[in-house]
Design an enzyme around this catalytic site. Structure first.
Site, PDB file in Angstrom:
ATOM      1  N   GLU A 167      39.167  79.660  78.062  1.00 62.61           N
ATOM      2  CA  GLU A 167      39.685  80.840  77.371  1.00 62.61           C
ATOM      3  C   GLU A 167      39.462  82.114  78.187  1.00 62.61           C
ATOM      4  O   GLU A 167      40.358  82.962  78.274  1.00 62.61           O
ATOM      5  CB  GLU A 167      39.045  80.970  75.990  1.00 62.61           C
ATOM      6  CG  GLU A 167      39.521  79.920  75.024  1.00 62.61           C
ATOM      7  CD  GLU A 167      38.998  80.117  73.609  1.00 62.61           C
ATOM      8  OE1 GLU A 167      38.318  81.147  73.337  1.00 62.61           O
ATOM      9  OE2 GLU A 167      39.269  79.251  72.764  1.00 62.61           O
ATOM     10  N   CYS A 213      34.872  77.217  66.523  1.00 59.84           N
ATOM     11  CA  CYS A 213      33.415  77.229  66.437  1.00 59.84           C
ATOM     12  C   CYS A 213      32.760  77.252  67.818  1.00 59.84           C
ATOM     13  O   CYS A 213      31.596  77.621  67.945  1.00 59.84           O
ATOM     14  CB  CYS A 213      32.911  76.049  65.608  1.00 59.84           C
ATOM     15  SG  CYS A 213      33.501  74.448  66.159  1.00 59.84           S
ATOM     16  N   HIS A 214      33.516  76.889  68.865  1.00 62.33           N
ATOM     17  CA  HIS A 214      32.969  76.956  70.218  1.00 62.33           C
ATOM     18  C   HIS A 214      32.708  78.398  70.640  1.00 62.33           C
ATOM     19  O   HIS A 214      31.968  78.636  71.597  1.00 62.33           O
ATOM     20  CB  HIS A 214      33.905  76.256  71.221  1.00 62.33           C
ATOM     21  CG  HIS A 214      35.275  76.839  71.296  1.00 62.33           C
ATOM     22  ND1 HIS A 214      36.254  76.533  70.380  1.00 62.33           N
ATOM     23  CD2 HIS A 214      35.828  77.711  72.166  1.00 62.33           C
ATOM     24  CE1 HIS A 214      37.362  77.194  70.689  1.00 62.33           C
ATOM     25  NE2 HIS A 214      37.124  77.923  71.769  1.00 62.33           N
ATOM     26  N   ASN A 256      32.185  72.196  60.749  1.00 62.16           N
ATOM     27  CA  ASN A 256      33.592  72.556  60.860  1.00 62.16           C
ATOM     28  C   ASN A 256      34.415  71.330  61.266  1.00 62.16           C
ATOM     29  O   ASN A 256      34.207  70.771  62.333  1.00 62.16           O
ATOM     30  CB  ASN A 256      33.731  73.672  61.904  1.00 62.16           C
ATOM     31  CG  ASN A 256      35.153  73.966  62.285  1.00 62.16           C
ATOM     32  OD1 ASN A 256      36.090  73.691  61.554  1.00 62.16           O
ATOM     33  ND2 ASN A 256      35.319  74.523  63.473  1.00 62.16           N
ATOM     34  N   TYR A 280      25.887  83.888  65.133  1.00 64.52           N
ATOM     35  CA  TYR A 280      25.767  83.411  63.747  1.00 64.52           C
ATOM     36  C   TYR A 280      25.496  84.585  62.815  1.00 64.52           C
ATOM     37  O   TYR A 280      26.043  84.644  61.710  1.00 64.52           O
ATOM     38  CB  TYR A 280      24.648  82.366  63.639  1.00 64.52           C
ATOM     39  CG  TYR A 280      24.942  81.104  64.409  1.00 64.52           C
ATOM     40  CD1 TYR A 280      25.779  80.119  63.889  1.00 64.52           C
ATOM     41  CD2 TYR A 280      24.404  80.892  65.671  1.00 64.52           C
ATOM     42  CE1 TYR A 280      26.069  78.966  64.594  1.00 64.52           C
ATOM     43  CE2 TYR A 280      24.686  79.734  66.389  1.00 64.52           C
ATOM     44  CZ  TYR A 280      25.516  78.783  65.842  1.00 64.52           C
ATOM     45  OH  TYR A 280      25.805  77.643  66.552  1.00 64.52           O
TER      46      TYR A 280
END
Length: 175
Positions: free
Chosen positions: A165, A138-139, A130, A106
């Site tokens: 990912e 945002c993950h 979001n 953040y």
């Protein structure tokens, strides 16, 4: 009256609803057992609209989600119709800068938009609101210490998306 096109996507990595307007993808929901969050979002941003289940109209969007979930796509290339404040939109724009398979804190997001550490909590609020999860990744946001912080779709979904990912980034660096 605006039309909102909706379809459900299901996979072992992630499942949810996606909603698009005539102008672009507008909402991604992690919930699959009801439409409560979709309807709440609809009433807030498109109160004079109707939800239409139309697989053909939303097919370009579902196709890219399916490619992502199959590990064949790392960046979405879709028209977007996103609703939010100017600050939220700046934060969401910064999320696109986090590379596939990587994370940012953040505080790092705050710095990306020209803010200091005092803004990290406000950044967290914007990340949490979001409307385009996965597309606007945002993950990929974690705590400053690297810890997995909250996620609208639940930490299990966040872990699943990050692992997905990392696995595909490692097996195919060109992704």
């Amino acid at each position: 009256m605006d039309n909102l096109y909706i379809d459900k996507i299901e996979s072992v990595v992630w499942s949810g609803y996606i909603v698009a307007t005539d102008d672009g993808l507008s909402y991604v929901s992690h919930v699959t057992d009801n439409l409560n969050d979709v309807v709440s979002w609809q009433m807030k941003y498109y109160p004079n609209s109707k939800l239409i289940s139309d697989s053909e109209q939303i097919k370009p969007y579902t196709k890219q989600f399916e490619e992502y979930l199959a590990g064949q796509r790392k960046v979405f290339d879709l028209p977007l119709d996103i609703q939010g404040t100017d600050f939220q939109k700046k934060v969401w724009e910064a999320l696109y800068q986090i590379p596939y398979g990587e994370t940012a804190s953040y505080l790092e997001i705050a710095k990306m938009i020209g803010r200091d550490q005092k803004s990290a909590q406000a950044v967290g609020g914007a990340v949490g609101s979001n409307p385009l999860s996965i597309v606007c990744p945002c993950h990929r946001v974690v705590g400053s210490d690297g810890s997995l912080t909250g996620y609208g779709g639940g930490l299990e979904n966040k872990i699943s998306l990050l692992n997905h990912e990392i696995e595909h980034a490692a097996s195919d660096p060109s992704l």
